[in-house]
Motif scaffolding. Structure first.
Motif, PDB file in Angstrom:
ATOM      1  N   LYS A  27      39.881  30.901  40.822  1.00  0.00           N
ATOM      2  CA  LYS A  27      39.001  31.803  40.667  1.00  0.00           C
ATOM      3  C   LYS A  27      37.803  31.500  39.968  1.00  0.00           C
ATOM      4  CE  LYS A  27      38.752  36.135  38.030  1.00  0.00           C
ATOM      5  NZ  LYS A  27      38.132  37.312  39.250  1.00  0.00           N
ATOM      6  N   PRO A  31      35.394  28.678  45.744  1.00  0.00           N
ATOM      7  CA  PRO A  31      35.019  29.792  46.575  1.00  0.00           C
ATOM      8  C   PRO A  31      35.850  31.063  46.600  1.00  0.00           C
ATOM      9  CG  PRO A  31      34.248  27.761  47.806  1.00  0.00           C
ATOM     10  CD  PRO A  31      35.352  27.330  46.519  1.00  0.00           C
ATOM     11  N   MET A  32      35.071  32.118  46.837  1.00  0.00           N
ATOM     12  CA  MET A  32      36.041  33.347  46.585  1.00  0.00           C
ATOM     13  C   MET A  32      37.232  33.608  47.821  1.00  0.00           C
ATOM     14  SD  MET A  32      34.776  37.257  46.288  1.00  0.00           S
ATOM     15  CE  MET A  32      33.884  37.255  48.043  1.00  0.00           C
ATOM     16  N   ARG A  33      36.680  32.926  48.973  1.00  0.00           N
ATOM     17  CA  ARG A  33      37.671  33.075  49.907  1.00  0.00           C
ATOM     18  C   ARG A  33      39.051  32.476  49.793  1.00  0.00           C
ATOM     19  NH1 ARG A  33      34.002  29.238  51.617  1.00  0.00           N
ATOM     20  NH2 ARG A  33      34.727  27.284  51.936  1.00  0.00           N
ATOM     21  N   ARG A  35      40.578  32.490  47.261  1.00  0.00           N
ATOM     22  CA  ARG A  35      41.652  33.705  46.629  1.00  0.00           C
ATOM     23  C   ARG A  35      42.389  34.459  47.289  1.00  0.00           C
ATOM     24  NH1 ARG A  35      40.447  36.639  41.936  1.00  0.00           N
ATOM     25  NH2 ARG A  35      42.477  35.964  41.180  1.00  0.00           N
ATOM     26  N   TYR A  36      42.000  34.729  48.530  1.00  0.00           N
ATOM     27  CA  TYR A  36      42.855  35.516  49.537  1.00  0.00           C
ATOM     28  C   TYR A  36      43.947  34.851  49.601  1.00  0.00           C
ATOM     29  CZ  TYR A  36      38.482  38.574  49.897  1.00  0.00           C
ATOM     30  OH  TYR A  36      37.619  39.655  49.927  1.00  0.00           O
ATOM     31  N   LYS A  39      45.968  34.411  45.210  1.00  0.00           N
ATOM     32  CA  LYS A  39      46.029  35.534  44.519  1.00  0.00           C
ATOM     33  C   LYS A  39      47.298  36.621  44.955  1.00  0.00           C
ATOM     34  CE  LYS A  39      44.069  39.503  41.796  1.00  0.00           C
ATOM     35  NZ  LYS A  39      42.971  40.285  41.299  1.00  0.00           N
ATOM     36  N   ILE A  80      39.292  41.438  44.970  1.00  0.00           N
ATOM     37  CA  ILE A  80      38.809  40.056  44.910  1.00  0.00           C
ATOM     38  C   ILE A  80      37.365  39.899  44.860  1.00  0.00           C
ATOM     39  CG2 ILE A  80      38.675  37.760  46.124  1.00  0.00           C
ATOM     40  CD1 ILE A  80      41.442  38.079  46.767  1.00  0.00           C
ATOM     41  N   ASN A  81      36.822  40.869  45.961  1.00  0.00           N
ATOM     42  CA  ASN A  81      35.295  41.160  46.057  1.00  0.00           C
ATOM     43  C   ASN A  81      34.828  42.455  45.468  1.00  0.00           C
ATOM     44  OD1 ASN A  81      32.758  41.059  46.765  1.00  0.00           O
ATOM     45  ND2 ASN A  81      33.088  41.444  48.834  1.00  0.00           N
ATOM     46  N   ASP A 202      37.122  36.060  33.062  1.00  0.00           N
ATOM     47  CA  ASP A 202      37.830  35.922  34.478  1.00  0.00           C
ATOM     48  C   ASP A 202      39.144  35.230  33.940  1.00  0.00           C
ATOM     49  OD1 ASP A 202      35.932  37.156  36.111  1.00  0.00           O
ATOM     50  OD2 ASP A 202      34.760  34.946  36.441  1.00  0.00           O
TER      51      ASP A 202
END
Length: 232
Positions: A27, A31-33, A35-36, A39, A80-81, A202
């Motif tokens: 996190k 990159p955010m992707r 975390r899919y 998490k 997440i987004n 965060d």
């Protein structure tokens, strides 16, 4: 995952918090992707471990826990987004449903001390009222969803409080501490999303949230005095 077996609570706890540490790192620095993937693993681990221990609970209790954790899993994915208003709305819906199912699980038929509940409820209501008031101007279209979500936070906290003396002390402490951590996580997330950023937000959100779902789930497994989580 189907072949994964935990020897005991200590092993599961170590694995769970290692995964939580990985997710927090992802996190903060990735990159955010990514975390899919990291998490959802937290809830999946809890679901799997609870399933392995399901003999300690009756089928109706199992259903509420599975529904609650499953809703939290979906809420985790959507939030997440959180900058996407549609995904944020979906996450609020699923987190609210998850809290509702946990509330049903924590509800019991034993008599409780109303006098002891009143000051606790007033204090909790005052905190949530101040929190909502603080972010009120920035809620906009999320006002109703936020109010409903915080209402069930109030409910789940009260039901967790009323478990004292009905279930084992270990179970009560775990669940109550878990719900408290969830409130902390939710509060920081609300301020972050609708107001402004906070130092280490965060890190604090995920540490409090991950710990909260761990303690609530484990507390349910320790509901009866003398019940030990069995070796797999």
């Amino acid at each position: 995952m189907p072949n994964l077996k935990f020897k005991n609570v200590k092993q599961f706890t170590l694995i769970f918090f290692l995964v939580l540490a990985v997710d927090i790192t992802v996190k903060l620095y990735c990159p955010m992707r990514f975390r899919y993937f990291t998490k959802p693993l937290l809830i999946i681990l809890l679901l799997f471990f609870y399933y392995q221990q399901k003999e300690a609970n009756n089928k109706r209790d199992q259903l509420w826990v599975f529904l609650a954790l499953s809703c939290f899993l979906l809420g985790d994915i959507f939030i997440i987004n959180h900058l996407n208003p549609v995904l944020l709305s979906a996450s609020l819906v699923f987190f609210t449903l998850g809290k509702m199912f946990f509330s049903i699980k924590f509800l019991h038929k034993e008599d409780f001390n109303v006098v002891r509940l009143i000051p606790f409820s007033m204090l909790l209501f005052a905190y949530i009222f101040l929190l909502v008031g603080y972010v009120y101007e920035d809620l906009n279209v999320f006002f109703l969803a936020a109010i409903i979500s915080f209402f069930f936070t109030l409910v789940i906290f009260q039901f967790a409080f009323l478990r004292k003396g009905v279930f084992s002390l270990k179970s009560y402490n775990y669940v109550f501490f878990g719900v408290f951590l969830f409130l902390i996580s939710e509060s920081i997330m609300a301020i972050k999303t609708f107001k402004y950023g906070m130092p280490c937000q965060d890190f604090l959100i995920m540490l409090a949230y991950g710990s909260s779902i761990y303690f609530m789930t484990m507390g349910i497994l320790f509901e009866k005095e003398g019940v030990e989580v069995r070796e797999i």
